[in-house]
Design an enzyme around this catalytic site. Structure first.
Site, mmCIF file in Angstrom:
data_model
loop_
_atom_site.group_PDB
_atom_site.id
_atom_site.type_symbol
_atom_site.label_atom_id
_atom_site.label_comp_id
_atom_site.label_asym_id
_atom_site.label_seq_id
_atom_site.Cartn_x
_atom_site.Cartn_y
_atom_site.Cartn_z
ATOM 1 N N LYS A 24 -40.490 54.448 31.073
ATOM 2 C CA LYS A 24 -40.580 53.688 32.320
ATOM 3 C C LYS A 24 -39.417 52.693 32.412
ATOM 4 O O LYS A 24 -38.816 52.502 33.466
ATOM 5 C CB LYS A 24 -41.933 52.969 32.416
ATOM 6 C CG LYS A 24 -43.063 53.946 32.715
ATOM 7 C CD LYS A 24 -44.453 53.377 32.482
ATOM 8 C CE LYS A 24 -45.470 54.512 32.597
ATOM 9 N NZ LYS A 24 -46.834 54.134 32.230
ATOM 10 N N GLN A 36 -50.423 49.245 30.544
ATOM 11 C CA GLN A 36 -50.367 50.553 29.896
ATOM 12 C C GLN A 36 -51.694 50.828 29.201
ATOM 13 O O GLN A 36 -52.175 50.002 28.425
ATOM 14 C CB GLN A 36 -49.210 50.564 28.879
ATOM 15 C CG GLN A 36 -48.972 51.887 28.208
ATOM 16 C CD GLN A 36 -48.502 52.967 29.196
ATOM 17 O OE1 GLN A 36 -47.636 52.730 30.036
ATOM 18 N NE2 GLN A 36 -49.088 54.145 29.086
ATOM 19 N N ASP A 52 -49.903 51.171 39.975
ATOM 20 C CA ASP A 52 -50.620 52.338 39.435
ATOM 21 C C ASP A 52 -51.739 52.780 40.373
ATOM 22 O O ASP A 52 -52.331 53.840 40.173
ATOM 23 C CB ASP A 52 -51.234 51.985 38.069
ATOM 24 C CG ASP A 52 -50.448 52.588 36.921
ATOM 25 O OD1 ASP A 52 -49.660 53.522 37.169
ATOM 26 O OD2 ASP A 52 -50.626 52.131 35.774
#
Ligand code: NAP
Length: 280
Positions: A51, A95, A118
């Site tokens: 990322k 994460q 997300d």
């Protein structure tokens, strides 16, 4: 049969994003993604690195918060709140997985929905379900972009999704419904799955079982999208679809790797740029 090239589509999306990042910078806005990682899960470290690399390539700023697994729930929530308040941070990503003693749902719910790149915050999940503009979970969003890129008609088609996770299956169902497909969702308790998949014009496998979808489960000419990523004992990656046999029947099919996988990070970058465009 047409092979859907996720790598090429993802590259094109990233190229377009580069221009949008530059436009934002010209206006004095520097898009920034903040990533929180708790503990030292090996796979997660690789994902975070990827990322960071993708952000670098596009000129998006990246700030990482590596926290020891001794972090308390309160400390985690306080960190998210601090990032919510920071004007220079546009996207926040936690994460997963995080250690079991921490409540990941509370953490996702704390991320400001305007920075929730997300798409896991219930506000974004709800907005998606009523067809409002929202942040969409990156993998399902990537699947939809692939269908769009290849001009695959969705409206009125029978779409079957296998898997009902909150991050892939369920948002994918909403996206397909919003595009007027007739959608069936299957899961581990579904009976006679083959009878259902054989009716699918668009079949999407997102269950995490290597080569689960065999040719006899697929209608002639179906579009087959393989979300699954499974690592074999020899280290090779395989999808949820028996690619060699199914590709003889499908009209379009995604490979693994190189299909849905590259789209996930591209759509994350898209969501960060969207957040930066909205919140300044
Ligand atoms: P998950 O949370 O484990 O969910 C799996 C889903 O599949 C569950 O809904 C489960 O049903 C269902 N399922 C399991 N076995 C089944 C069976 N035999 N028949 C029918 N349904 C079955 O997994 P996930 O996070 O959604 O991920 C799914 C796959 O996509 C994994 O291989 C993962 O690695 C991959 N993935 C790829 C990307 C990417 O970037 N390409 C991103 C995320 C995930 P129940 O609900 O009844 O348990």
């Amino acid at each position: 049969m047409i092979l859907i090239d996720g790598k090429a589509v993802a590259k094109k999306i990233r190229e377009n994003l580069k221009d949008r990042v530059q436009d934002l910078k010209n206006k004095g806005i520097k898009p920034k993604l903040a990533v929180i990682m708790v503990g030292n899960d090996k796979a997660s470290s690789i994902y975070v690195k990827n990322k960071s690399k993708a952000c670098n390539e596009l000129g998006i700023e990246f700030e990482e918060f590596f926290k020891d697994d001794s972090i308390s729930q309160k400390e985690l929530i306080d960190l998210i709140k601090e990032l919510n308040d920071r004007k220079d941070v546009h996207g926040i990503l936690l994460q997963s997985p995080i250690p079991n003693n921490l409540d990941i749902r509370e953490a996702f719910n704390t991320i400001d929905y305007r920075k929730d790149v997300d798409g896991f915050n219930p506000i974004n999940v709800g907005k998606l379900s009523i067809g409002e503009d929202s942040f969409i979970s990156c993998t399902p969003y990537g699947v939809i972009k692939l269908l769009e890129e290849y001009n695959i008609e969705v409206q009125g088609k029978n779409a079957v999704v296998i898997g009902r996770s909150n991050i892939v299956g369920k948002p994918l169902v909403q996206c397909l419904l919003n595009k007027d497909a007739t959608v069936t969702i299957c899961h581990s308790k579904t009976e006679n799955i083959k009878e259902i998949t054989k009716n699918a014009d668009i079949l999407i496998a997102a269950l995490g079982k290597p080569k689960f979808i065999t040719a006899d489960m697929v209608k002639e000419g179906a579009v087959v999208i393989d979300v699954g990523i499974n690592r074999c004992e020899d280290g090779k990656l395989v999808g949820d679809v028996d690619f060699n046999n199914v590709s003889e029947k499908a009209s379009y099919i995604t490979p693994v790797p190189g299909g849905v996988g590259p789209m996930t990070i591209a759509m994350l970058m898209n969501n960060v740029v969207k957040a930066a465009s909205m919140n300044n």
